[in-house]
Design a protein around this motif. Sequence first.
Motif, mmCIF file in Angstrom:
data_model
loop_
_atom_site.group_PDB
_atom_site.id
_atom_site.type_symbol
_atom_site.label_atom_id
_atom_site.label_comp_id
_atom_site.label_asym_id
_atom_site.label_seq_id
_atom_site.Cartn_x
_atom_site.Cartn_y
_atom_site.Cartn_z
ATOM 1 N N VAL A 55 91.303 -30.198 125.564
ATOM 2 C CA VAL A 55 91.665 -31.161 126.441
ATOM 3 C C VAL A 55 93.792 -31.133 126.109
ATOM 4 N N SER A 56 94.354 -30.306 127.467
ATOM 5 C CA SER A 56 95.856 -30.757 127.499
ATOM 6 C C SER A 56 96.752 -30.803 128.651
ATOM 7 N N ASP A 70 100.769 -37.883 131.231
ATOM 8 C CA ASP A 70 99.589 -36.918 130.232
ATOM 9 C C ASP A 70 98.468 -38.092 129.815
ATOM 10 N N ALA A 71 99.265 -38.759 128.720
ATOM 11 C CA ALA A 71 98.563 -39.307 127.634
ATOM 12 C C ALA A 71 96.927 -39.786 128.235
ATOM 13 N N ALA A 72 97.491 -40.710 129.345
ATOM 14 C CA ALA A 72 96.323 -41.643 130.485
ATOM 15 C C ALA A 72 94.928 -40.408 130.380
ATOM 16 N N SER A 97 102.838 -32.751 127.658
ATOM 17 C CA SER A 97 103.177 -32.774 125.917
ATOM 18 C C SER A 97 101.852 -33.023 125.102
ATOM 19 N N VAL A 98 100.819 -33.778 125.736
ATOM 20 C CA VAL A 98 99.577 -34.010 124.872
ATOM 21 C C VAL A 98 98.091 -33.265 124.865
ATOM 22 N N THR A 99 97.656 -33.572 123.482
ATOM 23 C CA THR A 99 96.870 -32.428 123.402
ATOM 24 C C THR A 99 95.975 -32.709 122.868
#
Length: 685
Positions: free
Chosen positions: A306-307, A235-237, A310-312
């Motif tokens: 940008v979502s 998700d982060a990438a 779990s990452v926004t």
Amino acid sequence: MKHAALSRTVIGGLAVAALGAGLLVGPAPASADPYQDAAGNGPTATMVIHPVIDTDTIGTSSQQRTWASTLGVRNAGGLDAADSQASYLQFNVSPTAVPGTVVSARVVLTATPDSTAPAGTQLNSAFVSDDTWNGEQVTRYDPIFTLTGATKPTATDIAGSTAPLRADRGAVRYEGDVTSAAQSENNGDGRLSLRVWTADQNAAVQFHSDDHSIGDNRPALLVTFRPTTGRDKKDAADAAKDLADAREYLRRLGPVRHDVALPSTGIHGSRLTWSSLDDQNLNDRGKVTRPTADLPDADVALDLKVSDGSVTLTDRLQVVVPRDPEAKAATPVDAALRPVAVEREVTDLISQKWGTAFTPVTPPTQVLTREIPVAPGQSIQAAIDGVAAAGGGVVRLGAGVHPLTSPLNMQSTVTLVGAGQDHTVIQYTGTGSAITTTLKQIQDVVMKGFTLEGVKGDLGGALGIYFAGADPESAHHHRIALQDVTVKNFPGHGVHIKRTTDLLTDHLTSMYNGERGSLFHNSYWLFDNRILQSDTQLSKPVLGKGAKYTSTSDVITQRMQIHHAAGNGIQADGSNDVRIFFQKLNISDVGKSALWMICEIFNNPNQYTEDPAYAPNYVIINESSFVGNLRGGVWKIAQNVLVRDSVFDNIRNDLILMKSSPEFENTKFEHAPEYFTDNSQVPAL
């Protein structure tokens, strides 16, 4: 502001964006798991987190604080010296914001172009363990607190945070290591509060704050973390790549002259949400309206979220919309108030339900035989005084920007008309209210065909249009009209009219107002009666509501829109709040309740009032839409409410009804209305 350039570098085969891009991803490891190295730790990623709030304080002053337009740091003889300045910032580093283990953290501040401190000036960061200076209001859109020199929270210097101002990619920046504090708060309450100061005697620095700064100029906390799960790593990438792509996309567009495609999904699967801070020139859907040749180019701030799982990630980007030299030239605006027709269905329902108890609005009387023209730079006040002394008339503002530094004092029987909202701008930089009156009673005032613009982030908290009759019953203002008027960027109310009879607004746009606090709104009507509002746009209040009606009577609103509010869309309350008709009301995407009709007394809203006299009575809601809000409505003891041909489709609740039993006709709900007879049982709001 100039367009913030995007710097890109290739590291380990991956293109990563510079500071403002949101998240930097390290090189892909050579292992079976593409998001995990041979030791099983996985790569690290660096998120760019912008402040929850930032401000500064001078000496021992006790001014109430909110977002500051710049952050000052100055040593004038010790931290508590009368002219010394310290900057305070708070960041959210909780596990919900940082999906992994904090490895390191650096606070980065960028000096403004007019900062005089030389490169090499030493600054340091200190950890503030007491977060209560924020008044426990920690969301981006609702912080108000008092931060004084005498009561400044105790701060402990952070080892390794002392660093000099350095030139970096065409800017001058301070970058301090605050890893230990970030790690502590990541495992604590998640609120990392910092004080930035300088021990260098006589040194003074001005930094960009997060209030409308763009891209790399925004204060930032660069948090390097190690994602804890494979899903978080991916998700982060993906979110980082999609944010970097979005920045690069806007950079390559350059100045935009045509509508822009603002994608809702990144190519790596993230959800993209855009929010413009200037809908007049570029709205959330990418529709471009270029300024006319009479006005300067528009610098539009565009917030992006940008979502992905779990990452926004968030960033504030910039789009330049150049003026259109070939735009149609301004033509004279008819100073006469254009008649406003009330929809036939509205008049029929009022006749059926309320009969002769309802009194319609009476429009102003105008004197149109006398005019004084005013070119940009000439005195508007002198023209107002001139036509008023002659018995009334028209003050005609020419196309262009009219700078205004002190309030306009309106007089009776004066029509203030511009060359159109897209051609005439009154730009107010003073305090108090931009357009008001010193008269205890004023009548027959018309404002038409211009934009009134304040200064966002101004701690003085100016209001846009403000009229207040001397007494709620015996000394009202009478007959005030606004037609084809835009009011925006006022930290106080956009439009606040009270103790007035006969108010008419037609094609009024009031947006981006109410930055001063949650009690300030795009529009606020208090102790007013006989109101007609037609084709009104009240979206995106900064802190408060789109519209508030307190102790108002005989109100018709038709075709009103309120979208994207952090709190409630509309509030109606107060004694004698009676006979209010909402026709084709459209409220969406508000963070609390679309329509908040309560019985709490307006000047003591925190105490529940078990008295129907303080709740709206006789309300009709017809052909209206409440979609995508947290709640469609919360109504307490609201009596004689009819809802017809309307739609409720909201996230948590459609209607919470406390001792209120509306009549529904042909109305659709996603969630069934919830009824309560005890206020203590009403869900937390």
